[in-house]
Structures are given as C-alpha cells and as structure tokens.
Design a protein around this motif. Structure first.
Motif, PDB file in Angstrom:
ATOM      1  N   GLU A  42       1.127  -1.412  -4.693  1.00 49.37           N
ATOM      2  CA  GLU A  42      -0.285  -1.811  -4.623  1.00 49.37           C
ATOM      3  C   GLU A  42      -0.442  -3.243  -5.142  1.00 49.37           C
ATOM      4  OE1 GLU A  42      -3.005   1.970  -5.521  1.00 49.37           O
ATOM      5  OE2 GLU A  42      -1.341   1.778  -6.973  1.00 49.37           O
ATOM      6  N   TRP A  43       0.199  -3.537  -6.274  1.00 50.42           N
ATOM      7  CA  TRP A  43       0.162  -4.869  -6.875  1.00 50.42           C
ATOM      8  C   TRP A  43       0.720  -5.913  -5.917  1.00 50.42           C
ATOM      9  CZ3 TRP A  43      -1.350  -8.047 -10.714  1.00 50.42           C
ATOM     10  CH2 TRP A  43      -0.577  -9.170 -10.988  1.00 50.42           C
ATOM     11  N   LEU A  44       1.851  -5.606  -5.276  1.00 51.99           N
ATOM     12  CA  LEU A  44       2.497  -6.566  -4.387  1.00 51.99           C
ATOM     13  C   LEU A  44       1.658  -6.868  -3.151  1.00 51.99           C
ATOM     14  CD1 LEU A  44       6.183  -5.316  -4.669  1.00 51.99           C
ATOM     15  CD2 LEU A  44       5.209  -7.429  -5.632  1.00 51.99           C
ATOM     16  N   LYS A  45       0.848  -5.909  -2.709  1.00 49.88           N
ATOM     17  CA  LYS A  45      -0.037  -6.140  -1.557  1.00 49.88           C
ATOM     18  C   LYS A  45      -1.063  -7.206  -1.899  1.00 49.88           C
ATOM     19  CE  LYS A  45      -3.342  -3.860   1.468  1.00 49.88           C
ATOM     20  NZ  LYS A  45      -4.682  -4.018   0.921  1.00 49.88           N
ATOM     21  N   ASP A  46      -1.790  -6.999  -2.973  1.00 54.13           N
ATOM     22  CA  ASP A  46      -2.731  -7.988  -3.505  1.00 54.13           C
ATOM     23  C   ASP A  46      -3.310  -7.462  -4.808  1.00 54.13           C
ATOM     24  OD1 ASP A  46      -4.706  -6.134  -2.720  1.00 54.13           O
ATOM     25  OD2 ASP A  46      -5.316  -7.294  -0.995  1.00 54.13           O
ATOM     26  N   HIS A  47      -3.942  -8.373  -5.548  1.00 48.88           N
ATOM     27  CA  HIS A  47      -4.498  -7.998  -6.849  1.00 48.88           C
ATOM     28  C   HIS A  47      -5.579  -8.987  -7.244  1.00 48.88           C
ATOM     29  CE1 HIS A  47      -0.829 -10.400  -7.412  1.00 48.88           C
ATOM     30  NE2 HIS A  47      -1.530 -11.036  -8.331  1.00 48.88           N
ATOM     31  N   TYR A 106     -10.338  -1.735  -8.323  1.00 50.10           N
ATOM     32  CA  TYR A 106     -10.040  -2.607  -7.188  1.00 50.10           C
ATOM     33  C   TYR A 106     -11.067  -2.425  -6.068  1.00 50.10           C
ATOM     34  CZ  TYR A 106      -7.332  -4.123  -3.052  1.00 50.10           C
ATOM     35  OH  TYR A 106      -6.908  -4.712  -1.885  1.00 50.10           O
ATOM     36  N   LEU A 116      -8.992 -12.136  -3.771  1.00 46.78           N
ATOM     37  CA  LEU A 116      -7.782 -11.423  -4.180  1.00 46.78           C
ATOM     38  C   LEU A 116      -6.608 -12.394  -4.108  1.00 46.78           C
ATOM     39  CD1 LEU A 116      -8.380  -8.143  -2.166  1.00 46.78           C
ATOM     40  CD2 LEU A 116      -8.480  -8.380  -4.651  1.00 46.78           C
ATOM     41  N   GLN A 118      -2.493 -12.862  -3.336  1.00 45.76           N
ATOM     42  CA  GLN A 118      -1.271 -12.326  -2.738  1.00 45.76           C
ATOM     43  C   GLN A 118      -0.137 -13.222  -3.176  1.00 45.76           C
ATOM     44  OE1 GLN A 118      -2.410 -12.429   1.414  1.00 45.76           O
ATOM     45  NE2 GLN A 118      -2.849 -10.243   1.388  1.00 45.76           N
ATOM     46  N   ASP A 119       0.852 -12.632  -3.852  1.00 41.50           N
ATOM     47  CA  ASP A 119       1.991 -13.438  -4.325  1.00 41.50           C
ATOM     48  C   ASP A 119       3.056 -13.563  -3.266  1.00 41.50           C
ATOM     49  OD1 ASP A 119       0.852 -13.895  -6.812  1.00 41.50           O
ATOM     50  OD2 ASP A 119       1.687 -12.065  -7.647  1.00 41.50           O
TER      51      ASP A 119
END
Length: 119
Positions: A42-47, A106, A116, A118-119
């Motif tokens: 979930e974190w990797l998708k966006d935060h 979220y 948001l 995205q990394d």
C-alpha cells in the motif's frame, strides 16, 4: 474492504481510549509526525506527503528506535482509520503520550483530492 463484526467490535471498543484527528485538524497543526501503518504494498503504491512508514506488523517493534522521545506527537494513518486506531492504542500502552489516529485515514485524504506521493 468488508470488515468482520469481531474486528469492528474490537476497534469500537478502543476508540474511546484514543485520540482521533481529522484531515483538517492535521493540516492546521504542523506538530505531528505522520506515520503510515499500512502494508508495504500500500505504501509503495502511494502515500501522504511527509509520512514515514512503519507498517502495522512492525510498528511496536521499531517505534522506539525511530521515535525514542515518548512525548513526540505521532499521528498514525491506515486505509480507513481502523488499523491506525489499534496501533495508536498499543503505542499508548508502550508509554507514548501524544499519539492519535487520522480519522478516515488514507480514504479521507483521497476523498478530499489532496496530493499523494509516489516514490
């Protein structure tokens, strides 16, 4: 996500014992260290911007390394505010004195069409 009645009962039983902060309250108060307690995928998708990640499965193990001062204002969020409420309760039991859960998590942030990362 559909939650079981036992899970919802557990969350509802601890809500009176923790603080909840709305998205607007968070935006108006820059004291909070924002922590995403969602799963890694979930974190990797966006935060949320400015969030750190300590997933629900490890937060109790790693919180004291990341935030040794137990008076640090910690605002936890997850997808909808349930997992973060449970994590907030556990951090209080560990001695953290200024911890809260982001109401609606979220989903509440996304509903307001806020940015948001995205990394």
């Amino acid at each position: 996500m559909q939650h079981s009645s036992a899970f919802l009962a557990l969350v509802n039983s601890i809500l009176p014992q923790i603080s909840e902060i709305t998205v607007e309250e968070y935006q108006n108060d820059d004291i909070w260290q924002l922590i995403d307690v969602r799963e890694d995928h979930e974190w990797l998708k966006d935060h949320l911007p400015a969030a750190a990640h300590l997933g629900r499965g490890i937060i109790e193990r790693d919180i004291e390394v990341r935030y040794p001062d137990k008076s640090t204002p910690l605002l936890l969020y997850c997808g909808g505010g349930y997992r973060s409420a449970l994590a907030a309760m556990n951090l209080q039991l560990m001695g953290y004195t200024h911890v809260a859960s982001l109401t609606g998590g979220y989903k509440a942030w996304v509903q307001r069409q806020l940015p948001l990362v995205q990394d």
